[in-house]
Scaffold this motif. Structure first.
Motif, PDB file in Angstrom:
ATOM      1  N   GLU A 226       0.827  -1.201   0.000  1.00 27.89           N
ATOM      2  CA  GLU A 226       0.000   0.000   0.000  1.00 27.89           C
ATOM      3  C   GLU A 226       0.868   1.261   0.000  1.00 27.89           C
ATOM      4  N   ALA A 227       1.904   1.282   0.819  1.00 32.08           N
ATOM      5  CA  ALA A 227       2.796   2.449   0.890  1.00 32.08           C
ATOM      6  C   ALA A 227       3.490   2.699  -0.440  1.00 32.08           C
ATOM      7  N   ARG A 228       3.799   1.621  -1.172  1.00 31.56           N
ATOM      8  CA  ARG A 228       4.491   1.733  -2.457  1.00 31.56           C
ATOM      9  C   ARG A 228       3.531   1.924  -3.629  1.00 31.56           C
ATOM     10  N   GLY A 229       2.279   2.136  -3.366  1.00 31.84           N
ATOM     11  CA  GLY A 229       1.333   2.368  -4.454  1.00 31.84           C
ATOM     12  C   GLY A 229       0.875   1.105  -5.156  1.00 31.84           C
ATOM     13  N   GLY A 230       0.911  -0.021  -4.448  1.00 30.12           N
ATOM     14  CA  GLY A 230       0.393  -1.255  -5.012  1.00 30.12           C
ATOM     15  C   GLY A 230       1.412  -2.185  -5.625  1.00 30.12           C
ATOM     16  N   LYS A 231       2.690  -1.886  -5.468  1.00 26.10           N
ATOM     17  CA  LYS A 231       3.728  -2.714  -6.089  1.00 26.10           C
ATOM     18  C   LYS A 231       4.698  -3.264  -5.051  1.00 26.10           C
ATOM     19  N   LEU A 232       5.047  -4.537  -5.227  1.00 21.77           N
ATOM     20  CA  LEU A 232       6.103  -5.163  -4.430  1.00 21.77           C
ATOM     21  C   LEU A 232       7.117  -5.769  -5.386  1.00 21.77           C
ATOM     22  N   LEU A 233       8.364  -5.757  -4.990  1.00 21.18           N
ATOM     23  CA  LEU A 233       9.419  -6.414  -5.754  1.00 21.18           C
ATOM     24  C   LEU A 233       9.643  -7.816  -5.197  1.00 21.18           C
ATOM     25  N   ASP A 234      10.279  -8.657  -5.971  1.00 18.20           N
ATOM     26  CA  ASP A 234      10.611  -9.993  -5.484  1.00 18.20           C
ATOM     27  C   ASP A 234      11.481  -9.914  -4.228  1.00 18.20           C
ATOM     28  N   SER A 235      12.364  -8.923  -4.177  1.00 17.15           N
ATOM     29  CA  SER A 235      13.222  -8.786  -2.993  1.00 17.15           C
ATOM     30  C   SER A 235      12.393  -8.518  -1.736  1.00 17.15           C
ATOM     31  N   HIS A 236      11.283  -7.807  -1.875  1.00 14.49           N
ATOM     32  CA  HIS A 236      10.398  -7.575  -0.729  1.00 14.49           C
ATOM     33  C   HIS A 236       9.786  -8.892  -0.260  1.00 14.49           C
ATOM     34  N   ARG A 237       9.379  -9.703  -1.215  1.00 16.48           N
ATOM     35  CA  ARG A 237       8.768 -10.989  -0.871  1.00 16.48           C
ATOM     36  C   ARG A 237       9.779 -11.919  -0.196  1.00 16.48           C
ATOM     37  N   VAL A 238      11.030 -11.868  -0.646  1.00 18.05           N
ATOM     38  CA  VAL A 238      12.077 -12.674   0.001  1.00 18.05           C
ATOM     39  C   VAL A 238      12.265 -12.204   1.437  1.00 18.05           C
ATOM     40  N   MET A 239      12.273 -10.885   1.639  1.00 20.26           N
ATOM     41  CA  MET A 239      12.375 -10.355   3.005  1.00 20.26           C
ATOM     42  C   MET A 239      11.224 -10.832   3.874  1.00 20.26           C
ATOM     43  N   GLY A 240      10.097 -11.177   3.252  1.00 22.05           N
ATOM     44  CA  GLY A 240       8.929 -11.641   3.975  1.00 22.05           C
ATOM     45  C   GLY A 240       9.161 -12.921   4.761  1.00 22.05           C
ATOM     46  N   ASN A 241      10.278 -13.597   4.521  1.00 19.19           N
ATOM     47  CA  ASN A 241      10.618 -14.765   5.325  1.00 19.19           C
ATOM     48  C   ASN A 241      10.991 -14.383   6.751  1.00 19.19           C
ATOM     49  N   ASP A 242      11.287 -13.109   6.972  1.00 15.65           N
ATOM     50  CA  ASP A 242      11.647 -12.616   8.305  1.00 15.65           C
ATOM     51  C   ASP A 242      10.801 -11.382   8.611  1.00 15.65           C
ATOM     52  N   PRO A 243       9.774 -11.512   9.429  1.00 17.38           N
ATOM     53  CA  PRO A 243       8.914 -10.363   9.705  1.00 17.38           C
ATOM     54  C   PRO A 243       9.656  -9.176  10.316  1.00 17.38           C
ATOM     55  N   ASN A 244      10.709  -9.428  11.059  1.00 16.60           N
ATOM     56  CA  ASN A 244      11.466  -8.311  11.630  1.00 16.60           C
ATOM     57  C   ASN A 244      12.184  -7.521  10.537  1.00 16.60           C
ATOM     58  N   LEU A 245      12.769  -8.232   9.576  1.00 13.92           N
ATOM     59  CA  LEU A 245      13.476  -7.555   8.485  1.00 13.92           C
ATOM     60  C   LEU A 245      12.510  -6.763   7.614  1.00 13.92           C
ATOM     61  N   ILE A 246      11.393  -7.374   7.225  1.00 11.87           N
ATOM     62  CA  ILE A 246      10.446  -6.661   6.357  1.00 11.87           C
ATOM     63  C   ILE A 246       9.822  -5.487   7.106  1.00 11.87           C
ATOM     64  N   ASN A 247       9.638  -5.611   8.395  1.00 12.43           N
ATOM     65  CA  ASN A 247       9.121  -4.487   9.184  1.00 12.43           C
ATOM     66  C   ASN A 247      10.142  -3.353   9.230  1.00 12.43           C
TER      67      ASN A 247
END
Length: 132
Positions: A21-42
């Protein structure tokens, strides 16, 4: 390998939605990889919001040119491409992009110039000499 802890995945999914939402509806694959660690993506989300949504003084075009230049200097292809495109979408001109490239060449040399031109080549058409 993917995160298997359901609680962590659930937390990451909520954070990824906020980032999307903050990025206007777009996520990169690198964001999804970070999703393996909620602390990192946060952490990434908080930095993104702090740099792009709060107390902004530098116009978006210039912020994108700055980030693009950092990507060039560090050799980060995704950063170069994504932020060059966003800079152009926010009013940057070909002259401004190439001025940044000249500054990169002056400060970092040909070892950063050539990979930058190769990476950004898809955005710009090469100049051809006329046939004789």
């Amino acid at each position: 390998m993917k995160q298997t802890d359901e609680q962590k995945l659930e937390r990451s999914m909520a954070i990824l939605e906020e980032l999307k939402e903050a990025r206007g509806g777009k996520l990169l694959d690198s964001h999804r990889v970070m999703g393996n660690d909620p602390n990192l993506i946060n952490m990434f989300l908080q930095q993104y919001v702090n740099c792009n949504k709060k107390d902004i003084s530098i116009p978006r075009k210039y912020r994108e040119l700055i980030v693009m230049a950092i990507g060039m200097a560090t050799g980060t292809e995704t950063t170069m491409k994504v932020h060059a495109k966003i800079a152009l979408e926010n009013g940057a001109t070909i002259d401004e992009i190439f001025e940044v490239i000249r500054i990169l060449f002056f400060t970092c040399g040909v070892t950063k110039l050539l990979p930058t031109l190769e990476t950004l080549g898809e955005l710009f058409e090469p100049v051809d000499l006329p046939e004789k």
